[in-house]
Design an enzyme around this catalytic site. Sequence first.
Site, PDB file in Angstrom:
ATOM      1  N   LYS A 281       2.840   9.809   8.337  1.00  0.00           N
ATOM      2  CA  LYS A 281       1.950   9.475   9.397  1.00  0.00           C
ATOM      3  C   LYS A 281       2.638  10.117  10.835  1.00  0.00           C
ATOM      4  CE  LYS A 281      -0.305   5.234   7.769  1.00  0.00           C
ATOM      5  NZ  LYS A 281      -1.777   5.536   7.940  1.00  0.00           N
TER       6      LYS A 281
ATOM      7  N   PHE B   7       0.833  -1.271  -0.047  1.00  0.00           N
ATOM      8  CA  PHE B   7       0.164   0.247   0.196  1.00  0.00           C
ATOM      9  C   PHE B   7       0.768   1.418   0.077  1.00  0.00           C
ATOM     10  CE2 PHE B   7      -2.506   3.354   1.473  1.00  0.00           C
ATOM     11  CZ  PHE B   7      -3.684   3.295   0.784  1.00  0.00           C
TER      12      PHE B   7
ATOM     13  N   ASP C 109       9.250   2.652   1.871  1.00  0.00           N
ATOM     14  CA  ASP C 109       8.194   3.431   2.099  1.00  0.00           C
ATOM     15  C   ASP C 109       7.866   3.041   3.634  1.00  0.00           C
ATOM     16  OD1 ASP C 109       5.738   4.033   3.137  1.00  0.00           O
ATOM     17  OD2 ASP C 109       4.702   3.414   1.206  1.00  0.00           O
TER      18      ASP C 109
END
Length: 398
Positions: free
Chosen positions: A249, A135, A220
């Site tokens: 995040k 993702f 990532d």
Amino acid sequence: MSHWQELEHKYYMNTFKRTPLTLVKGQGARVWDEDGREYLDFVAGWAVNNLGHCPPVVIEAVTGQVQTLIQTSNQFYTIPQIRLAELLVQNSCLDKVFFCNSGAEANEGAVKLARRYGQCYLSRAYEVITAMSSFHGRTLAMVAATGQTKFQKPYIPLPTGFVNVEYNSIEAIKAATTKQTCAVMLEPVQGESGVNLPDDNYLAAVQAWCDQKGILLILDEIQTGLGRTGTLFAYEQYGIEPDIMTLAKGLAGGIPIGAILAKDRASVFTPGEHGSTFGGNPLACAAGYATLQFILDNDIAGNARRVGQYLTTGLEGLREKFQFITDVRGCGLLVALEFSSDIAQSMVTVCLDRGLLVNQVKPNALRFMPALTIGNEEVDEALGILDSALASINQRLE
Ligand SMILES: Cc1ncc(COP(=O)(O)O)c(C=O)c1O
């Protein structure tokens, strides 16, 4: 359905399958709903609130910055941006930083950087190999990078230049590498598709392959970074060093931010080739600096490792008790609990009823990603609620 939830249905696009709960306040690992009811939050803004809700250091930094300088353009130098970039470089294996506003935007920038590297050094190679069940975000290019057809199908045709291969297979990456390949992009641990851990040596083999072929390794670390997996960055646990790394995040304690970090040799943008209006603004960067400094000063990653181990051991205990738990896996405070059938949504509902917020990461799996500042007491409380929720589901299954 409450008044606010009715209004949401009327005015907000139908993009989220929300839990029927309207949150109005947060403090540490706890949140409160509109009726004043308290919950223990093991979702933490989808792994954003690493220091818990409304952390005092972030409040202090933001309050000071908001009264001094909120936003300029990147036409000018600003001090919080430079300080955060320096702190990130001093505490990672990367040399240069670019700030943006979200994870997807960071990954887009990382792919642009890899393509630029391909243009400069790899005969215009532009293809990026990514993993299935990954993702990487919701922009069109990141949907193409994300190896999950359910996210891709509604938007076909997708941008080209991405090859999705089997996760945990170095042979698949080797087979997909061509003269067009400029990079391999991976999450060290796949978060959104169920906390999938890399096999021993997989990431090291990928790095060795990238080095051999002269292509870039992009990690990532948007979900795994900033202490979530028990070290400041997950790559530290696998004996590798990415050429490019993305963060978002948890970087600024809940204030939106994203970052691309790169080794000097991969940092090939020249003025005008990439940019952002809000990226690296003083407000977000002041929050980021306060967050990262707190993580470092208080060994928050070490706490995530220790408390994560305690959580995993507790979940293993539940697995022995309930036959329908088929797996407990994770790293630090990114942990999944898998079931033999699709009961995760029922578990979310029963836990909610008992004061615990959890995330359904797959129809048959829950994901736990609480604040990294929690202690064993909060874990005990969560385990107690999970135990009683599992017992009630067990009764229904029988
Ligand atoms: C590994 C990973 N990459 C990228 C993203 C996208 O981040 P954002 O939602 O901030 O665009 C996420 C979000 O969940 C993620 O977990």
